[in-house]
Design an enzyme around this catalytic site. Structure first.
Site, PDB file in Angstrom:
ATOM      1  N   GLU A 437      65.784  -1.778  51.886  1.00 47.39           N
ATOM      2  CA  GLU A 437      67.047  -2.085  51.190  1.00 47.39           C
ATOM      3  C   GLU A 437      66.827  -2.150  49.681  1.00 47.39           C
ATOM      4  O   GLU A 437      67.482  -2.915  48.980  1.00 47.39           O
ATOM      5  CB  GLU A 437      67.678  -3.389  51.691  1.00 47.39           C
ATOM      6  CG  GLU A 437      68.148  -3.360  53.114  1.00 47.39           C
ATOM      7  CD  GLU A 437      68.977  -2.129  53.438  1.00 47.39           C
ATOM      8  OE1 GLU A 437      69.625  -1.588  52.526  1.00 47.39           O
ATOM      9  OE2 GLU A 437      68.956  -1.695  54.587  1.00 47.39           O
TER      10      GLU A 437
HETATM   11  C1  LIG Z   1      60.461  -0.386  58.260  1.00 48.99           C
HETATM   12  C2  LIG Z   1      61.461   0.347  57.423  1.00 48.99           C
HETATM   13  C3  LIG Z   1      62.794   0.347  57.786  1.00 48.99           C
HETATM   14  C4  LIG Z   1      63.734   1.040  57.020  1.00 48.99           C
HETATM   15  N1  LIG Z   1      65.035   1.092  57.437  1.00 48.99           N
HETATM   16  C5  LIG Z   1      65.896   1.928  56.800  1.00 48.99           C
HETATM   17  C6  LIG Z   1      67.201   2.166  57.320  1.00 48.99           C
HETATM   18  O1  LIG Z   1      67.608   1.583  58.326  1.00 48.99           O
HETATM   19  N2  LIG Z   1      67.993   3.052  56.677  1.00 48.99           N
HETATM   20  C7  LIG Z   1      67.592   3.725  55.569  1.00 48.99           C
HETATM   21  O2  LIG Z   1      68.354   4.536  55.067  1.00 48.99           O
HETATM   22  N3  LIG Z   1      66.363   3.505  55.041  1.00 48.99           N
HETATM   23  C8  LIG Z   1      65.511   2.630  55.624  1.00 48.99           C
HETATM   24  N4  LIG Z   1      64.247   2.436  55.116  1.00 48.99           N
HETATM   25  C9  LIG Z   1      63.857   3.089  53.876  1.00 48.99           C
HETATM   26  C10 LIG Z   1      63.678   2.117  52.715  1.00 48.99           C
HETATM   27  O3  LIG Z   1      64.921   1.612  52.294  1.00 48.99           O
HETATM   28  C11 LIG Z   1      62.896   2.821  51.622  1.00 48.99           C
HETATM   29  O4  LIG Z   1      61.578   2.993  52.106  1.00 48.99           O
HETATM   30  C12 LIG Z   1      62.891   2.055  50.313  1.00 48.99           C
HETATM   31  O5  LIG Z   1      64.179   2.003  49.757  1.00 48.99           O
HETATM   32  C13 LIG Z   1      61.933   2.652  49.295  1.00 48.99           C
HETATM   33  O6  LIG Z   1      62.038   4.044  49.225  1.00 48.99           O
HETATM   34  P1  LIG Z   1      60.716   4.946  49.345  1.00 48.99           P
HETATM   35  O7  LIG Z   1      59.966   4.480  50.541  1.00 48.99           O
HETATM   36  O8  LIG Z   1      61.094   6.368  49.323  1.00 48.99           O
HETATM   37  O9  LIG Z   1      59.868   4.575  48.087  1.00 48.99           O
HETATM   38  P2  LIG Z   1      59.952   5.288  46.651  1.00 48.99           P
HETATM   39  O10 LIG Z   1      61.359   5.388  46.224  1.00 48.99           O
HETATM   40  O11 LIG Z   1      59.148   6.539  46.681  1.00 48.99           O
HETATM   41  O12 LIG Z   1      59.223   4.203  45.736  1.00 48.99           O
HETATM   42  C14 LIG Z   1      57.798   4.152  45.602  1.00 48.99           C
HETATM   43  C15 LIG Z   1      57.458   3.112  44.517  1.00 48.99           C
HETATM   44  O13 LIG Z   1      58.071   3.494  43.267  1.00 48.99           O
HETATM   45  C16 LIG Z   1      58.858   2.413  42.756  1.00 48.99           C
HETATM   46  N5  LIG Z   1      60.041   2.944  42.073  1.00 48.99           N
HETATM   47  C17 LIG Z   1      60.879   3.935  42.463  1.00 48.99           C
HETATM   48  N6  LIG Z   1      61.869   4.095  41.579  1.00 48.99           N
HETATM   49  C18 LIG Z   1      61.671   3.188  40.596  1.00 48.99           C
HETATM   50  C19 LIG Z   1      62.366   2.825  39.399  1.00 48.99           C
HETATM   51  N7  LIG Z   1      63.494   3.434  39.027  1.00 48.99           N
HETATM   52  N8  LIG Z   1      61.878   1.813  38.654  1.00 48.99           N
HETATM   53  C20 LIG Z   1      60.756   1.151  39.001  1.00 48.99           C
HETATM   54  N9  LIG Z   1      60.054   1.456  40.125  1.00 48.99           N
HETATM   55  C21 LIG Z   1      60.509   2.433  40.917  1.00 48.99           C
HETATM   56  C22 LIG Z   1      59.243   1.602  43.998  1.00 48.99           C
HETATM   57  O14 LIG Z   1      59.534   0.271  43.661  1.00 48.99           O
HETATM   58  C23 LIG Z   1      57.985   1.715  44.836  1.00 48.99           C
HETATM   59  O15 LIG Z   1      57.067   0.754  44.400  1.00 48.99           O
HETATM   60  C24 LIG Z   1      63.315   1.711  55.849  1.00 48.99           C
HETATM   61  C25 LIG Z   1      61.967   1.693  55.482  1.00 48.99           C
HETATM   62  C26 LIG Z   1      61.044   1.032  56.251  1.00 48.99           C
HETATM   63  C27 LIG Z   1      59.591   1.072  55.847  1.00 48.99           C
END
Ligand SMILES: Cc1cc2nc3c(=O)[nH]c(=O)nc-3n(C[C@H](O)[C@H](O)[C@H](O)COP(=O)(O)OP(=O)(O)OC[C@H]3O[C@@H](n4cnc5c(N)ncnc54)[C@H](O)[C@@H]3O)c2cc1C
Length: 570
Positions: A437
């Protein structure tokens, strides 16, 4: 018999002192439903009584049914075979009890079979359930999906789906994330195409979807061909059929009971929710804000469980001839854990009260359009407050859950590192709360505008105007000093007119604003009970040192990290 509501007097404390009058009045539309529905409250006291009864049932199911199954659910986890997800037996049993108790339509209106309970009470229920098993909350807490359909769907969609959500016949999923679109949801590429008859079909892949095997998913997709940004995205209701393939589920560090699915949509028929192009900017933002509050409550539940495990262990464990709880290092950890948990609870309830008022006002404007002009300014204010408080509470509670779970293992010593004690599961479960989230970094991005733009100050003014702090004047003086140094830090960053400098200090500024808000909230609580006065004292002392350090850092203009990071990490 354990009841996770009754054994936590802090929840009842807030229920008593939170001044929910406006929230209840709005939710019950002036108690107009009492003639139509036998279960609708007649007045405020009746409504509170009703909420307490509901929480009592949630507390009993959490303590008696969910908690005893949590360890086994963690060991078994959700599994995947032949393209289908299978929930752990304990998860199925717990969900079944929640359905039988009619708890699956918590906030939905009575006309769709819901309990019509405000978000504040829903947050309390989520905390109680998460304390028993955080992974179960991911299925129980998906009620946001039904809420979103209720807010933005057509009457036909509502009639078709909401009663089935309320009864627990169907469950939901929120399908936003894709392999290349995580924090940056504007880049979602799953395609929605429309045929000549106006029917929509979805094609593409979604990743990390909690309960992706659900009967109904809200899917964000690119409906406007050739677009790249958020305005080309719409939100769709997809009812599961043979056009969805579950590719796999993730093997995760924690929340094993909650299946996290990779989904492939193959020309899957779907219905548009609301208006085209409003998918991200309006509906998903609303959906995610609800889900962020739910994760904050989930984090709080995990923190509460970890604190209790640590405290129980510290009472029994004897070293050097005495209970380890009598060593300063241990009682300090426990005291700070408990004070911060109570601070987080105050923040969560204040935040969900703000959201409840905002949503109540929106509903009121929809039902009585003639009142819209009068309510416009108030709605605008609560919209902005909700936009500030939601990321703030998500960031604070989820980071706190991690910290508390970490300390809880420390207090257990070696056994805390083994699988025989509950704290290792809580430690693993806590770890997701500051990632999904929206990560904590993204919560900072969401909150910094409100901090710099004056919304935090607006709330502090409102809080000062609405409360009498004279019985805790000494403490409130400290809270106001916190406000003063926050103002200085904000002004300093503004004066620099340097975007990179503001981004660099954004997390520190948001943390200072959070501490200031918490200071005010704890002073407010302190006015009601002597014990709360002590909690406020401890918290204000801790936060004063934290804020002073950030204040000094920001005003020093020291930006070695900004200047040297490339030389160091490249
Ligand atoms: C167990 C689990 C359940 C989930 N359930 C759902 C679900 O039901 N529905 C759904 O749609 N998604 C779901 N997700 C996805 C989840 O919301 C995302 O994994 C999360 O929002 C982060 O996105 P990402 O993994 O692509 O990380 P990335 O966006 O690749 O981020 C990687 C790192 O970069 C940092 N970062 C990225 N952008 C910025 C910025 N602008 N400024 C500073 N730092 C930044 C982040 O903080 C993080 O540390 C789930 C994920 C998991 C692991």
């Amino acid at each position: 018999m354990e009841n996770f509501y009754r054994d936590n007097p802090d929840i009842e404390f807030h229920l008593k002192h939170l001044a929910l009058d406006r929230v209840v009045e709005l939710k019950e539309d002036g108690f107009s439903g009492k003639d139509q529905y036998a279960e609708a409250p007649r007045d405020h006291a009746d409504a509170l009584d009703n909420y307490q009864r509901i929480l009592d049932i949630v507390g009993e199911i959490a303590g008696r049914i969910i908690r005893p199954r949590a360890a086994e659910v963690d060991r078994t986890g959700a599994t995947f075979a032949d393209g289908e997800v299978c929930l752990a037996p304990g998860t199925v049993e717990s969900l079944d009890r929640l359905k039988k108790a009619d708890l699956m339509g918590f906030t939905l209106p009575r006309e769709y079979g819901g309990l019509n309970v405000p978000k504040t009470i829903y947050g309390m229920a989520i905390e109680i359930i998460s304390r028993a098993d955080a992974s179960l909350m991911n299925l129980f807490g998906l009620q946001e999906i039904a809420d979103t359909i209720c807010k933005f769907g057509s009457e036909e969609q509502k009639q078709q789906l909401l009663p089935r959500f309320s009864s627990g016949e169907i469950s939901g999923a929120m399908a936003l994330t894709e392999p290349d679109a995580g924090s940056d949801l504007q880049t979602v590429m799953l395609k929605a195409r429309q045929d000549d008859a106006g029917n929509w079909f979805l094609n593409g892949v979604k990743r990390f979807i909690t309960n992706g095997c659900a009967d109904v998913s809200l899917v964000m997709a690119r409906s406007e061909e050739g677009t790249a940004g958020g305005r080309g995205l719409s939100l769709f209701i997809y009812e599961r059929d043979e056009h969805l393939k579950i590719r796999r589920i993730e093997h995760k560090l924690g929340i094993h009971g909650s299946p996290t699915c990779e989904l492939q949509f193959n020309d899957a028929p779907a219905q548009l929710l609301g208006r085209r192009k409003f998918g991200l900017i309006k509906y998903t933002m609303s959906l995610m804000n609800g889900a962020r509050s739910a994760v904050a409550a989930q984090a709080l539940g995990i923190a509460e469980a970890a604190y209790r495990e640590a405290d129980r262990y510290a009472r029994d464990r004897v070293q050097f001839g005495q209970s380890i709880r009598r060593f300063s290092a241990i009682f300090e950890m426990l005291t700070l854990m408990k004070s911060s948990i109570e601070a987080a609870r105050s923040l969560l309830y204040e935040s969900s009260k703000i959201v409840s008022i905002k949503e109540g006002l929106e509903e009121l404007c929809e039902k009585h359009p003639e009142k819209t002009a009068d309510l416009k300014d108030e709605l605008k204010r609560y919209n902005r407050l909700a936009a500030l408080f939601t990321p703030i509470v998500k960031a604070f509670a989820s980071e706190l859950a991690n910290e508390v779970a970490y300390q809880a293992i420390q207090i257990h010593g070696g056994v805390g590192y083994t699988c025989e004690f509950e704290v290792e599961r809580l430690y693993r479960d806590a770890r997701i709360t500051n990632i999904y989230e929206g990560t904590t970094q993204l919560q900072v991005v969401a909150a910094i505008g409100g901090v710099m733009g004056g919304m935090a100050m607006d709330w502090l003014d409102l809080c000062e105007a609405e409360n009498d702090f004279s019985s805790v004047a000494d403490l409130f003086q400290q809270a106001r000093e916190g406000r003063q140094i926050l103002v200085e830090a904000i002004d300093h960053v503004k004066t620099r007119r340097d975007k990179a400098f503001q981004e660099f200090h954004a997390a520190r500024l948001v943390s200072m604003a959070t501490d200031t808000i918490l200071g005010y909230l704890l002073c407010r609580d302190a006015g009601f009970a002597d014990r709360k006065r002590k909690v406020a004292q401890v918290f204000l002392l801790e936060s004063r040192h934290r804020m002073a350090a950030y204040h000094a850092y920001i005003l020093s203009d020291e930006d070695a990290v900004l200047r040297h990071h490339q030389d160091i990490i490249d």
